[in-house]
Design a protein around this motif. Structure first.
Motif, PDB file in Angstrom:
ATOM      1  N   TRP A 135       0.835  -1.202   0.000  1.00  0.00           N
ATOM      2  CA  TRP A 135       0.000   0.000   0.000  1.00  0.00           C
ATOM      3  C   TRP A 135       0.870   1.253   0.000  1.00  0.00           C
ATOM      4  CZ3 TRP A 135      -0.461   3.660   4.007  1.00  0.00           C
ATOM      5  CH2 TRP A 135      -1.428   4.635   3.793  1.00  0.00           C
ATOM      6  N   ARG A 136       1.921   1.263   0.829  1.00  0.00           N
ATOM      7  CA  ARG A 136       2.825   2.416   0.878  1.00  0.00           C
ATOM      8  C   ARG A 136       3.532   2.638  -0.456  1.00  0.00           C
ATOM      9  NH1 ARG A 136       4.259   5.725   5.474  1.00  0.00           N
ATOM     10  NH2 ARG A 136       6.288   5.727   4.501  1.00  0.00           N
ATOM     11  N   VAL A 137       3.968   1.552  -1.058  1.00  0.00           N
ATOM     12  CA  VAL A 137       4.645   1.677  -2.354  1.00  0.00           C
ATOM     13  C   VAL A 137       3.682   2.267  -3.376  1.00  0.00           C
ATOM     14  CG1 VAL A 137       5.601   0.363  -4.289  1.00  0.00           C
ATOM     15  CG2 VAL A 137       6.379  -0.109  -1.966  1.00  0.00           C
ATOM     16  N   MET A 138       2.462   1.749  -3.414  1.00  0.00           N
ATOM     17  CA  MET A 138       1.501   2.222  -4.420  1.00  0.00           C
ATOM     18  C   MET A 138       1.073   3.667  -4.178  1.00  0.00           C
ATOM     19  SD  MET A 138       1.193   0.089  -6.783  1.00  0.00           S
ATOM     20  CE  MET A 138      -0.240   0.649  -7.654  1.00  0.00           C
ATOM     21  N   THR A 139       0.939   4.099  -2.940  1.00  0.00           N
ATOM     22  CA  THR A 139       0.490   5.466  -2.677  1.00  0.00           C
ATOM     23  C   THR A 139       1.606   6.490  -2.825  1.00  0.00           C
ATOM     24  OG1 THR A 139       0.830   5.181  -0.291  1.00  0.00           O
ATOM     25  CG2 THR A 139      -1.390   4.762  -1.161  1.00  0.00           C
ATOM     26  N   ARG A 140       2.858   6.048  -2.728  1.00  0.00           N
ATOM     27  CA  ARG A 140       3.981   6.988  -2.822  1.00  0.00           C
ATOM     28  C   ARG A 140       4.762   6.864  -4.128  1.00  0.00           C
ATOM     29  NH1 ARG A 140       6.210   8.576   2.753  1.00  0.00           N
ATOM     30  NH2 ARG A 140       4.327   8.410   3.999  1.00  0.00           N
ATOM     31  N   ALA A 141       4.388   5.921  -4.958  1.00  0.00           N
ATOM     32  CA  ALA A 141       5.131   5.687  -6.196  1.00  0.00           C
ATOM     33  C   ALA A 141       4.718   6.691  -7.268  1.00  0.00           C
ATOM     34  CB  ALA A 141       4.869   4.266  -6.693  1.00  0.00           C
ATOM     35  N   ASP A 142       5.587   6.812  -8.257  1.00  0.00           N
ATOM     36  CA  ASP A 142       5.240   7.652  -9.392  1.00  0.00           C
ATOM     37  C   ASP A 142       4.315   6.864 -10.334  1.00  0.00           C
ATOM     38  OD1 ASP A 142       6.940   5.826 -10.573  1.00  0.00           O
ATOM     39  OD2 ASP A 142       8.407   7.289 -11.231  1.00  0.00           O
TER      40      ASP A 142
END
Length: 190
Positions: A139-146
Protein backbone atom coordinates in the motif's frame (compact mmCIF):
# COMPACT_ATOMS: atom_id res chain seq x y z
CA UNK A 1 16.71 11.27 -25.70
CA UNK A 2 16.60 8.99 -22.67
CA UNK A 3 18.61 9.83 -19.58
CA UNK A 4 18.46 6.27 -18.23
CA UNK A 5 21.68 4.33 -18.29
CA UNK A 6 21.75 1.02 -20.05
CA UNK A 7 21.65 -1.88 -17.60
CA UNK A 8 24.97 -3.62 -17.29
CA UNK A 9 25.13 -7.37 -17.62
CA UNK A 10 27.15 -7.47 -14.40
CA UNK A 11 24.31 -6.07 -12.31
CA UNK A 12 21.31 -7.51 -14.11
CA UNK A 13 22.84 -10.87 -14.91
CA UNK A 14 22.80 -12.51 -18.27
CA UNK A 15 19.76 -14.55 -19.32
CA UNK A 16 21.94 -17.67 -19.31
CA UNK A 17 23.14 -16.85 -15.79
CA UNK A 18 19.56 -16.45 -14.59
CA UNK A 19 18.55 -19.75 -16.17
CA UNK A 20 21.52 -21.52 -14.59
CA UNK A 21 20.78 -19.93 -11.22
CA UNK A 22 17.11 -20.93 -11.29
CA UNK A 23 18.03 -24.43 -12.46
CA UNK A 24 20.43 -24.83 -9.53
CA UNK A 25 17.80 -23.60 -7.08
CA UNK A 26 15.16 -25.92 -8.52
CA UNK A 27 17.67 -28.79 -8.47
CA UNK A 28 18.33 -28.13 -4.79
CA UNK A 29 14.58 -28.19 -4.23
CA UNK A 30 14.29 -31.57 -5.93
CA UNK A 31 17.13 -32.87 -3.77
CA UNK A 32 15.38 -31.55 -0.68
CA UNK A 33 12.18 -33.25 -1.76
CA UNK A 34 13.82 -36.60 -2.52
CA UNK A 35 16.28 -36.84 0.36
CA UNK A 36 15.08 -34.63 3.17
CA UNK A 37 12.62 -36.13 5.55
CA UNK A 38 11.44 -34.14 8.54
CA UNK A 39 11.04 -36.47 11.51
CA UNK A 40 10.42 -39.43 9.23
CA UNK A 41 7.88 -37.63 7.03
CA UNK A 42 8.59 -36.78 3.41
CA UNK A 43 7.19 -33.40 2.38
CA UNK A 44 4.40 -33.45 -0.22
CA UNK A 45 4.73 -31.83 -3.64
CA UNK A 46 3.19 -28.56 -2.42
CA UNK A 47 5.70 -28.39 0.42
CA UNK A 48 8.53 -29.04 -2.04
CA UNK A 49 7.30 -26.13 -4.17
CA UNK A 50 7.06 -23.96 -1.04
CA UNK A 51 10.68 -24.84 -0.26
CA UNK A 52 11.62 -23.97 -3.87
CA UNK A 53 9.91 -20.59 -3.52
CA UNK A 54 11.75 -20.13 -0.23
CA UNK A 55 15.12 -20.81 -1.85
CA UNK A 56 14.35 -18.47 -4.75
CA UNK A 57 13.17 -15.69 -2.43
CA UNK A 58 16.16 -16.06 -0.11
CA UNK A 59 18.62 -16.06 -3.02
CA UNK A 60 16.92 -13.13 -4.78
CA UNK A 61 16.54 -11.08 -1.62
CA UNK A 62 20.12 -11.74 -0.53
CA UNK A 63 21.45 -10.82 -3.98
CA UNK A 64 19.45 -7.60 -4.03
CA UNK A 65 20.51 -6.75 -0.47
CA UNK A 66 24.21 -7.33 -1.24
CA UNK A 67 23.91 -5.41 -4.50
CA UNK A 68 22.38 -2.45 -2.65
CA UNK A 69 25.78 -1.83 -1.04
CA UNK A 70 27.40 -1.33 -4.48
CA UNK A 71 25.99 2.01 -5.62
CA UNK A 72 27.21 1.63 -9.22
CA UNK A 73 25.68 -1.83 -9.65
CA UNK A 74 22.46 -0.70 -7.99
CA UNK A 75 22.26 2.34 -10.27
CA UNK A 76 22.68 0.09 -13.31
CA UNK A 77 20.01 -2.32 -12.02
CA UNK A 78 17.61 0.58 -11.47
CA UNK A 79 18.53 2.00 -14.88
CA UNK A 80 19.20 5.47 -13.50
CA UNK A 81 21.86 7.88 -14.56
CA UNK A 82 24.52 8.04 -11.89
CA UNK A 83 24.25 6.60 -8.42
CA UNK A 84 20.89 6.05 -6.70
CA UNK A 85 19.88 8.37 -3.89
CA UNK A 86 20.00 7.37 -0.24
CA UNK A 87 16.18 7.08 -0.28
CA UNK A 88 16.23 4.79 -3.33
CA UNK A 89 18.91 2.62 -1.74
CA UNK A 90 16.84 2.34 1.43
CA UNK A 91 13.78 1.36 -0.60
CA UNK A 92 15.74 -1.37 -2.36
CA UNK A 93 17.01 -2.73 0.96
CA UNK A 94 13.48 -2.74 2.37
CA UNK A 95 12.24 -4.55 -0.74
CA UNK A 96 15.02 -7.14 -0.37
CA UNK A 97 14.06 -7.74 3.26
CA UNK A 98 10.39 -8.14 2.27
CA UNK A 99 11.35 -10.77 -0.33
CA UNK A 100 13.43 -12.62 2.26
CA UNK A 101 10.52 -12.49 4.73
CA UNK A 102 8.20 -13.90 2.07
CA UNK A 103 10.59 -16.80 1.55
CA UNK A 104 10.74 -17.56 5.27
CA UNK A 105 6.94 -17.29 5.45
CA UNK A 106 6.57 -19.95 2.74
CA UNK A 107 8.81 -22.36 4.68
CA UNK A 108 7.31 -21.96 8.16
CA UNK A 109 3.97 -23.80 7.66
CA UNK A 110 5.36 -27.02 6.16
CA UNK A 111 8.31 -27.18 8.57
CA UNK A 112 6.07 -26.75 11.64
CA UNK A 113 3.40 -29.12 10.27
CA UNK A 114 5.84 -31.86 9.25
CA UNK A 115 8.07 -31.71 12.30
CA UNK A 116 5.32 -31.50 14.87
CA UNK A 117 7.62 -29.13 16.75
CA UNK A 118 6.71 -25.62 17.71
CA UNK A 119 3.33 -24.06 18.25
CA UNK A 120 1.14 -23.97 15.11
CA UNK A 121 -0.88 -21.01 16.45
CA UNK A 122 2.29 -18.99 17.03
CA UNK A 123 3.60 -19.93 13.58
CA UNK A 124 0.27 -18.91 12.03
CA UNK A 125 0.35 -15.62 13.96
CA UNK A 126 3.82 -14.95 12.55
CA UNK A 127 2.59 -15.67 9.00
CA UNK A 128 -0.39 -13.34 9.56
CA UNK A 129 1.93 -10.62 10.88
CA UNK A 130 4.21 -10.90 7.83
CA UNK A 131 1.22 -10.80 5.45
CA UNK A 132 -0.16 -7.67 7.18
CA UNK A 133 3.30 -6.12 6.94
CA UNK A 134 3.46 -6.99 3.21
CA UNK A 135 0.02 -5.50 2.57
CA UNK A 136 1.06 -2.30 4.36
CA UNK A 137 4.34 -2.21 2.42
CA UNK A 138 2.52 -2.70 -0.90
CA UNK A 139 0.00 0.00 0.00
CA UNK A 140 2.82 2.42 0.88
CA UNK A 141 4.64 1.68 -2.35
CA UNK A 142 1.50 2.22 -4.42
CA UNK A 143 0.49 5.47 -2.68
CA UNK A 144 3.98 6.99 -2.82
CA UNK A 145 5.13 5.69 -6.20
CA UNK A 146 5.24 7.65 -9.39
CA UNK A 147 2.81 6.93 -12.22
CA UNK A 148 5.36 4.81 -14.10
CA UNK A 149 5.84 2.40 -11.18
CA UNK A 150 2.10 2.26 -10.44
CA UNK A 151 1.43 1.39 -14.08
CA UNK A 152 4.04 -1.40 -14.08
CA UNK A 153 2.60 -2.89 -10.88
CA UNK A 154 -0.94 -2.71 -12.29
CA UNK A 155 0.16 -4.43 -15.49
CA UNK A 156 1.88 -7.20 -13.53
CA UNK A 157 -1.20 -7.70 -11.37
CA UNK A 158 -3.40 -7.83 -14.47
CA UNK A 159 -1.23 -10.52 -16.06
CA UNK A 160 -1.27 -12.60 -12.87
CA UNK A 161 -5.06 -12.23 -12.63
CA UNK A 162 -5.51 -13.18 -16.29
CA UNK A 163 -3.52 -16.37 -15.74
CA UNK A 164 -4.55 -17.45 -12.24
CA UNK A 165 -8.28 -16.78 -12.43
CA UNK A 166 -8.93 -19.04 -15.45
CA UNK A 167 -6.48 -21.65 -14.12
CA UNK A 168 -8.27 -21.78 -10.77
CA UNK A 169 -11.67 -21.96 -12.46
CA UNK A 170 -10.54 -24.76 -14.79
CA UNK A 171 -9.05 -26.74 -11.92
CA UNK A 172 -12.16 -26.28 -9.78
CA UNK A 173 -14.36 -27.50 -12.64
CA UNK A 174 -12.09 -30.50 -13.27
CA UNK A 175 -12.06 -31.33 -9.56
CA UNK A 176 -15.87 -31.09 -9.30
CA UNK A 177 -16.25 -33.36 -12.33
CA UNK A 178 -13.89 -35.92 -10.85
CA UNK A 179 -11.21 -35.31 -13.47
CA UNK A 180 -8.64 -33.91 -11.03
CA UNK A 181 -7.76 -34.76 -7.44
CA UNK A 182 -8.98 -32.55 -4.63
CA UNK A 183 -6.54 -29.80 -3.78
CA UNK A 184 -6.00 -28.23 -0.40
CA UNK A 185 -5.78 -24.48 0.04
CA UNK A 186 -2.04 -24.89 0.64
CA UNK A 187 -1.64 -26.70 -2.68
CA UNK A 188 -3.54 -23.93 -4.47
CA UNK A 189 -1.42 -21.19 -2.90
CA UNK A 190 1.90 -22.72 -3.86
Amino acid sequence: MSTAAAPSSASRGSPLGRIVGLTVLLGLSVLLYRWVWIDGVRPGWADAIAFSVTLICLASGARLLVESFDRKALGARMEVEGDPTVRETGQVRLQALMVILLGVTMAVPPVIALSGQGVPVAAYAAVVAVMVLRMYYNWRVMTRADEFLRRRVQEAHSIVLMILSPALTLYAAAERLGLAPQASAWELVV
